[in-house]
Design a protein around this motif. Structure first.
Motif, short mmCIF file in Angstrom:
data_model
loop_
_atom_site.label_atom_id
_atom_site.label_comp_id
_atom_site.label_asym_id
_atom_site.label_seq_id
_atom_site.Cartn_x
_atom_site.Cartn_y
_atom_site.Cartn_z
N GLY A 137 -8.00 7.51 5.50
CA GLY A 137 -8.62 6.60 4.54
C GLY A 137 -7.60 5.80 3.76
O GLY A 137 -6.40 5.79 4.07
N PHE A 138 -8.12 5.16 2.71
CA PHE A 138 -7.35 4.22 1.88
C PHE A 138 -7.50 4.74 0.44
O PHE A 138 -8.38 4.29 -0.30
CB PHE A 138 -8.01 2.85 2.08
CG PHE A 138 -7.32 1.67 1.48
CD1 PHE A 138 -6.03 1.73 0.97
CD2 PHE A 138 -7.98 0.43 1.43
CE1 PHE A 138 -5.42 0.62 0.43
CE2 PHE A 138 -7.39 -0.69 0.89
CZ PHE A 138 -6.11 -0.60 0.39
N PRO A 139 -6.69 5.72 0.06
CA PRO A 139 -6.95 6.50 -1.17
C PRO A 139 -7.17 5.68 -2.45
O PRO A 139 -8.00 6.04 -3.28
CB PRO A 139 -5.73 7.39 -1.30
CG PRO A 139 -5.20 7.51 0.07
CD PRO A 139 -5.51 6.22 0.77
N VAL A 140 -6.44 4.55 -2.61
CA VAL A 140 -6.57 3.84 -3.87
C VAL A 140 -7.93 3.14 -3.99
O VAL A 140 -8.37 2.81 -5.10
CB VAL A 140 -5.42 2.80 -4.03
CG1 VAL A 140 -5.74 1.51 -3.30
CG2 VAL A 140 -5.12 2.52 -5.51
N ILE A 180 0.62 3.22 -3.18
CA ILE A 180 1.55 4.21 -2.59
C ILE A 180 1.47 5.52 -3.38
O ILE A 180 1.42 6.61 -2.80
CB ILE A 180 2.99 3.62 -2.58
CG1 ILE A 180 3.01 2.39 -1.65
CG2 ILE A 180 4.02 4.67 -2.16
CD1 ILE A 180 4.27 1.56 -1.71
N ASP A 181 1.37 5.40 -4.71
CA ASP A 181 1.24 6.61 -5.53
C ASP A 181 -0.03 7.37 -5.16
O ASP A 181 -0.05 8.61 -5.10
CB ASP A 181 1.19 6.24 -7.03
CG ASP A 181 2.52 5.67 -7.51
OD1 ASP A 181 3.54 5.84 -6.80
OD2 ASP A 181 2.54 5.04 -8.59
N ALA A 182 -1.11 6.63 -4.91
CA ALA A 182 -2.39 7.30 -4.58
C ALA A 182 -2.28 8.04 -3.25
O ALA A 182 -2.79 9.16 -3.10
CB ALA A 182 -3.52 6.27 -4.53
N ILE A 196 8.34 -6.19 1.36
CA ILE A 196 8.49 -5.17 2.41
C ILE A 196 9.68 -4.27 2.05
O ILE A 196 9.57 -3.04 2.06
CB ILE A 196 8.72 -5.84 3.79
CG1 ILE A 196 7.49 -6.65 4.20
CG2 ILE A 196 9.04 -4.78 4.86
CD1 ILE A 196 7.67 -7.52 5.46
N ARG A 197 10.79 -4.92 1.71
CA ARG A 197 12.01 -4.16 1.37
C ARG A 197 11.71 -3.20 0.22
O ARG A 197 11.98 -2.01 0.29
CB ARG A 197 13.10 -5.16 0.96
CG ARG A 197 14.50 -4.63 0.98
CD ARG A 197 15.52 -5.75 0.76
NE ARG A 197 15.55 -6.75 1.82
CZ ARG A 197 15.30 -8.06 1.65
NH1 ARG A 197 15.02 -8.53 0.46
NH2 ARG A 197 15.34 -8.90 2.67
N ARG A 198 11.07 -3.74 -0.81
CA ARG A 198 10.87 -2.94 -2.03
C ARG A 198 9.87 -1.79 -1.78
O ARG A 198 10.13 -0.65 -2.15
CB ARG A 198 10.35 -3.86 -3.15
CG ARG A 198 9.90 -3.11 -4.38
CD ARG A 198 10.24 -3.74 -5.71
NE ARG A 198 10.11 -5.18 -5.75
CZ ARG A 198 9.20 -5.85 -6.47
NH1 ARG A 198 8.31 -5.19 -7.18
NH2 ARG A 198 9.18 -7.17 -6.48
N TYR A 199 8.74 -2.11 -1.14
CA TYR A 199 7.69 -1.07 -1.09
C TYR A 199 7.83 -0.10 0.08
O TYR A 199 7.43 1.05 -0.06
CB TYR A 199 6.30 -1.73 -1.15
CG TYR A 199 6.10 -2.29 -2.53
CD1 TYR A 199 5.93 -1.43 -3.62
CD2 TYR A 199 6.17 -3.66 -2.77
CE1 TYR A 199 5.82 -1.94 -4.92
CE2 TYR A 199 6.04 -4.17 -4.05
CZ TYR A 199 5.88 -3.31 -5.12
OH TYR A 199 5.77 -3.79 -6.40
N VAL A 200 8.45 -0.54 1.17
CA VAL A 200 8.76 0.48 2.20
C VAL A 200 9.80 1.42 1.59
O VAL A 200 9.70 2.66 1.74
CB VAL A 200 9.25 -0.17 3.51
CG1 VAL A 200 9.77 0.89 4.47
CG2 VAL A 200 8.11 -0.95 4.18
N GLY A 201 10.76 0.85 0.87
CA GLY A 201 11.79 1.68 0.21
C GLY A 201 11.16 2.63 -0.81
O GLY A 201 11.52 3.81 -0.88
N TYR A 202 10.21 2.12 -1.58
CA TYR A 202 9.55 2.96 -2.59
C TYR A 202 8.80 4.11 -1.90
O TYR A 202 8.91 5.28 -2.30
CB TYR A 202 8.58 2.08 -3.40
CG TYR A 202 7.86 2.83 -4.50
CD1 TYR A 202 8.54 3.26 -5.64
CD2 TYR A 202 6.49 3.11 -4.40
CE1 TYR A 202 7.87 3.96 -6.65
CE2 TYR A 202 5.82 3.80 -5.39
CZ TYR A 202 6.52 4.22 -6.52
OH TYR A 202 5.86 4.91 -7.50
#
Ligand code: KIV
Ligand code: ZN
Length: 387
Positions: free
Chosen positions: A45-48, A80-82, A123-129
């Motif tokens: 699923g898509f938790p958020v 991503i947190d979710a 992409i750089r920031r959130y794949v990294g996160y």
């Protein structure tokens, strides 16, 4: 034989089918079935997106053992947190985050209102996160098949440098043709630095009825993972159907040196469970799981199948866990099929009586689309009671 990973998204993209929403309990039931079926990854699923989605991903993650459980996120911190919150109790090698952002000109201009550089930066920031919390990170360039190839290569290169372990190539709107999609996969295989160290996945939609053909072309050009749904459910015309893709590999293994971990004899039970849960009935002629696909009505076909099944069947019903009752009696049925049907109930008639039954049967079959077994019993007893 090259082993292809089956990433099942019935519970995420499949559930985005109008009318296919499932409760948390139903998703758990379906996930256990998918585990038995042998899928490698379950996108739960898509938790958020809602508390029910969040709960479903969490519950699926604690219910299944073997498959990797995946949660979807946009390139946004709270998404991503979710996913992390929903999957954090699962072992690191059994959980994956799937982050995506659109890359095509039309999505950049109208949906995201972003320039190419901004997209690469995200992409750089959130794949990294995401990589801080997950060992396994899949990155999707949404609408990849309508994206300029040099920019697509840049996007995937950026994702791999930031830690992606799978790059996924969605044909989001089902626009690609098999030869061009195969060519795209080959170009990416040859042009994206670091691609040899990650999984190369494809995610095809069925708007032009080409989702399975495109997925197959991708595998023939180096894709290592295919994203699928049971019964092909999904947004609009749906996604690549698990049962079709898997059975193509099985039936045509003479030409296709690829295998999956799917226990094909559980395909039909899994398909029926999904139908039961969602109420979405596959069309009768839906390949592999439709009601008609092992039925033979014309006399010539029935006669052939009775002599040797492979005259008109390229797979056995038991290969996918279906029963082998294949004769449906109707206007096109011949004497041979009628006799077999009667014999299957232990009814043996002398030639004269059989002839009368056959005449009454053809009269009825001309009026009715299908002649059911009960109709046959009435005809036989009527004939037997005649003076
Ligand atoms: O079709 C699509 O592009 C998707 C992405 C989220 C992978 O479902
Ligand atoms: Zn999709």
């Amino acid at each position: 034989m090259r082993r292809i990973k089956i990433f099942d998204t019935t519970l995420r993209d499949g559930e985005q089918s109008p009318g296919a929403s499932m409760s948390v309990e139903e998703k758990v039931e379906m996930a256990l079935m998918l585990e038995d079926l042998g899928v490698d990854l379950i996108e739960a699923g898509f938790p958020v997106s809602s508390p029910v989605q969040f709960e479903a991903v969490k519950r699926v993650a604690s219910a299944v053992q073997k498959p990797i459980v995946v949660g979807l996120a946009r390139c946004v911190e709270k998404d991503i947190d979710a996913v992390y919150e929903a999957l954090k109790d699962r072992p690191k090698d059994k959980r994956m985050i799937h982050v995506f952002i659109a890359t095509s000109p039309i999505h950049r201009k109208y949906k995201l209102r972003m320039e190419k550089e901004e997209i690469l930066e995200r992409i750089r920031r959130y794949v990294g996160y995401a990589k801080q919390f997950f060992d396994l990170v899949e990155f999707s360039a949404e609408d990849a098949s309508r994206t300029e190839v040099p920019f697509l290569i840049e996007a995937y290169k950026t994702a791999i440098e930031a830690g992606a372990t799978t790059i996924n190539v969605p044909d989001t709107v089902g626009y690609a043709l098999p030869d061009e999609f195969g060519e795209l996969i080959k170009t990416l295989r040859e042009g994206v630095p670091g691609i040899e160290n990650v999984d190369l996945s494809v995610h095809c939609h069925n708007d032009l009825g080409l989702a399975v053909a495109n997925s197959l072309a991708a595998v023939q050009n180096g894709a290592t993972q295919v994203e699928v749904t049971l019964n092909g459910i999904g947004e609009r015309a749906g996604n690549c159907a698990l049962e079709e893709f898997v059975m193509i590999l099985k039936v045509r293994k003479d030409k296709l040196p690829y295998e999956t971990g799917i226990k094909t004899e559980l395909i039909y039970p899994a398909s029926r469970l999904l139908t039961h849960i969602t109420g979405l009935i596959p069309s009768r002629n839906k390949p592999i799981v439709g009601e008609n696909v092992f039925l033979h009505e014309s006399g010539i076909h029935q006669d052939g199948v009775l002599k040797h099944r492979e005259t008109y069947e390229i797979m056995k019903p038991s290969d996918i866990g279906r029963s082998s009752e294949t004769l449906v009696l109707g206007r096109h049925s011949g004497k041979h099929a009628l006799r077999k049907k009667l014999e299957s109930y232990g009814i043996k008639l002398d030639e004269e009586t059989f002839q009368k039954v056959f005449e009454k049967f053809t009269e009825l079959a001309d009026r009715k689309k299908e002649v059911y077994d009960d109709d046959l019993f009435s005809i036989v007893s009527e004939v037997l009671r005649e003076p």
